[in-house]
Design an enzyme around this catalytic site. Structure first.
Site, short mmCIF file in Angstrom:
data_model
loop_
_atom_site.label_atom_id
_atom_site.label_comp_id
_atom_site.label_asym_id
_atom_site.label_seq_id
_atom_site.Cartn_x
_atom_site.Cartn_y
_atom_site.Cartn_z
N ARG A 214 59.23 37.25 52.98
CA ARG A 214 58.56 36.01 53.40
C ARG A 214 59.44 35.26 54.40
NH1 ARG A 214 56.26 35.89 47.85
NH2 ARG A 214 58.18 35.08 46.97
N SER A 253 40.89 36.48 47.69
CA SER A 253 39.65 36.42 46.91
C SER A 253 39.76 35.47 45.73
CB SER A 253 39.29 37.83 46.42
OG SER A 253 40.38 38.37 45.72
N ASP A 302 49.36 42.25 52.62
CA ASP A 302 50.13 42.42 51.38
C ASP A 302 49.15 42.60 50.21
OD1 ASP A 302 52.18 42.54 49.54
OD2 ASP A 302 52.44 40.37 49.39
N CYS A 342 52.67 47.99 47.39
CA CYS A 342 53.47 47.89 46.15
C CYS A 342 53.00 48.95 45.16
CB CYS A 342 53.34 46.49 45.56
SG CYS A 342 51.66 46.03 45.15
N1 SAH Z 1 51.66 37.88 49.68
C1 SAH Z 1 51.52 37.19 48.42
C2 SAH Z 1 51.20 38.13 47.27
C3 SAH Z 1 49.92 38.92 47.42
S1 SAH Z 1 49.35 39.60 45.95
C4 SAH Z 1 52.78 36.36 48.17
O1 SAH Z 1 53.76 36.50 48.91
O2 SAH Z 1 52.79 35.56 47.24
C5 SAH Z 1 47.80 40.22 46.33
C6 SAH Z 1 46.67 39.21 46.44
O3 SAH Z 1 45.51 39.91 46.88
C7 SAH Z 1 46.26 38.48 45.17
O4 SAH Z 1 46.38 37.10 45.38
C8 SAH Z 1 44.76 38.85 44.95
O5 SAH Z 1 43.99 37.73 44.52
C9 SAH Z 1 44.35 39.24 46.34
N2 SAH Z 1 43.24 40.20 46.48
C10 SAH Z 1 43.04 41.35 45.79
N3 SAH Z 1 41.98 42.02 46.32
C11 SAH Z 1 41.52 41.30 47.36
C12 SAH Z 1 40.48 41.49 48.32
N4 SAH Z 1 39.72 42.58 48.31
N5 SAH Z 1 40.30 40.53 49.27
C13 SAH Z 1 41.07 39.42 49.28
N6 SAH Z 1 42.09 39.20 48.42
C14 SAH Z 1 42.32 40.13 47.48
#
Ligand code: SAH
Length: 400
Positions: A214, A253, A302, A342
């Site tokens: 980040r 989402s 991510d 991940c």
């Molecule tokens: N980059 C973030 C962590 C991401 S975790 C950080 O640094 O804190 C992955 C995220 O993807 C979660 O918040 C989950 O709600 C979201 N997610 C999962 N599937 C999704 C989709 N199809 N579209 C949008 N968001 C999604």
């Protein structure tokens, strides 16, 4: 109880890998019967010759039937775990993570020699996650030790990861020690503030493993138009805005995560007029942006774990390729793609291949300028390569 490895199946233990699969063990009916009541208890693992190999916890319901506590012929007791916890604390103090954040991982399971336990520290609260029969067996003792060794009084339990099902364990969440006036804890990461909800957030509340990434991607955001996909509570977005991004669009989402994101923007006095929150599905949104001929200078991908194990790799590869291909199309010439996986079931080499084939199909030239991984507080035991689960690439799209 003593369990004997089948001939030839002791090899991974000799290489100090901590997992023993049920298929590697000679499990007579008698052993299976007595082991039913032995969930999480300590067993000796013996070579076919009868010699001692390791001392481990027994998981009667899991394919990973035993996880090693020690390869030495030593007692596994409270003092044994005290040594492990002290080593984990001492490692963190040498890594100087506390200078960058007051939230970091204190115990990272197998890589800290304590399979099944994750402990994250959020200021003056520890969040503990127990995922195996063995960690369940020792949980109360580990909780006491954590209090004795860290001086922290509050431990919150987030043992609600799906993997517990494979061990025949039900989800457990709630206060394990001490008191918790508010489940939202304001932490600081690289001088930026985040409200973390340890009771309702994902994992133990925050994606601590992305801390360095980040910060790094924040540095690359100055004067750029940024699209942060799968933004959760805004980790990358906050860093990007703080580093002078021209604009940031954050997509997720989860409405709850986006609510916290907006709080986090206010908490840091960042310019809300440069930020847009979009609740929705990234796969659909990237297509909409493509159809509307939108473009960006920096795109972050991510996503959640598409492939928990290698068995899911093929389907996951298609999903990774899809979003990376669309992102390459949406990038302006010279734009940056910061892309992550991940998934334990997709290793770094496969991930790089997927991203390369996404660029090829998008018809763009791109180069990798940095390889990224999980933060230093998520170490990887050399004997447990599965511990290296987070990989990221920063790619630059050719300006021609
Ligand atoms: N980059 C973030 C962590 C991401 S975790 C950080 O640094 O804190 C992955 C995220 O993807 C979660 O918040 C989950 O709600 C979201 N997610 C999962 N599937 C999704 C989709 N199809 N579209 C949008 N968001 C999604």
């Amino acid at each position: 109880m003593k369990l004997t490895l089948k001939p030839g199946r002791e090899k991974s233990l000799l290489r100090r890998h901590p997992w023993v699969f049920a298929s590697a063990l000679n499990l007579s009916d008698e052993i299976l019967r007595s082991a039913q009541d032995a969930s999480g208890s300590t067993v000796d693992l013996l070579a076919p010759s009868g010699s001692f190999l390791a001392r481990a916890s027994y998981s009667p319901h899991s394919q990973i039937r035993a996880r090693v506590w020690t390869f030495n012929d030593e007692p596994v007791d409270k003092e044994f775990f005290r040594k492990c916890i002290r080593a984990a604390i001492s490692l963190r103090s040498k890594l100087q993570v506390e200078g960058q954040s007051d939230a970091f991982r204190l115990i990272h399971g197998e890589s800290d020699g304590i399979p099944g336990f994750v402990v994250d520290r959020y200021k003056d609260v520890l969040v503990l996650q127990s995922t195996t029969a063995g960690s369940e067996f020792w949980k109360e003792i580990i909780a006491d030790l954590l209090i004795e060794e860290t001086g922290i009084q509050t431990i919150y339990e987030r043992s609600d990861a799906d993997v517990r099902e494979l061990e025949g364990l039900k989800p457990i969440t709630g206060i394990l020690r001490g008191t918790l006036p508010d489940s939202q804890i304001p932490i600081t990461e690289h001088n930026l503030k985040f409200n973390v909800d340890i009771a309702h957030g994902h994992k133990t509340g925050f994606y601590l493993d992305q801390r360095e990434n980040r910060h790094r991607i924040g540095e690359l955001s100055k004067d750029r138009e940024v699209l942060n996909c799968f933004c959760y509570t805004g980790g990358f977005s906050i860093h990007a805005l703080a580093h002078g991004a021209k604009s940031v669009i954050s997509v997720d989402s989860s409405g709850d995560a986006l609510k916290l994101l907006e709080e986090n923007i206010a908490l840091n006095n960042l310019p809300a007029d440069r930020h847009t929150t979009l609740e929705g599905d990234v796969f659909e949104l990237l297509r909409k942006f493509r159809d509307a001929a939108r473009s960006f200078d920096l795109i972050i991908l991510d996503p959640p774990k598409f492939a928990p194990t290698a068995a899911h790799a093929e389907k996951a590869s298609r999903a990774y390729k899809d979003i990376n291909l669309l992102a390459f199309k949406l990038l302006r010439p010279g734009g940056i793609l910061a892309t992550f996986s991940c998934s334990g079931g997709v290793d770094a080499a496969l991930f790089q291949k997927i991203v390369a084939s996404a660029a090829l199909d998008a018809g763009v030239e791109a180069t990798i300028i940095e390889h990224l991984s999980q933060g230093v507080d998520h170490p990887v035991s050399l004997h447990f390569p599965e511990g290296a689960y987070l990989k990221g690439l920063i790619c630059v799209k050719s300006s021609q």
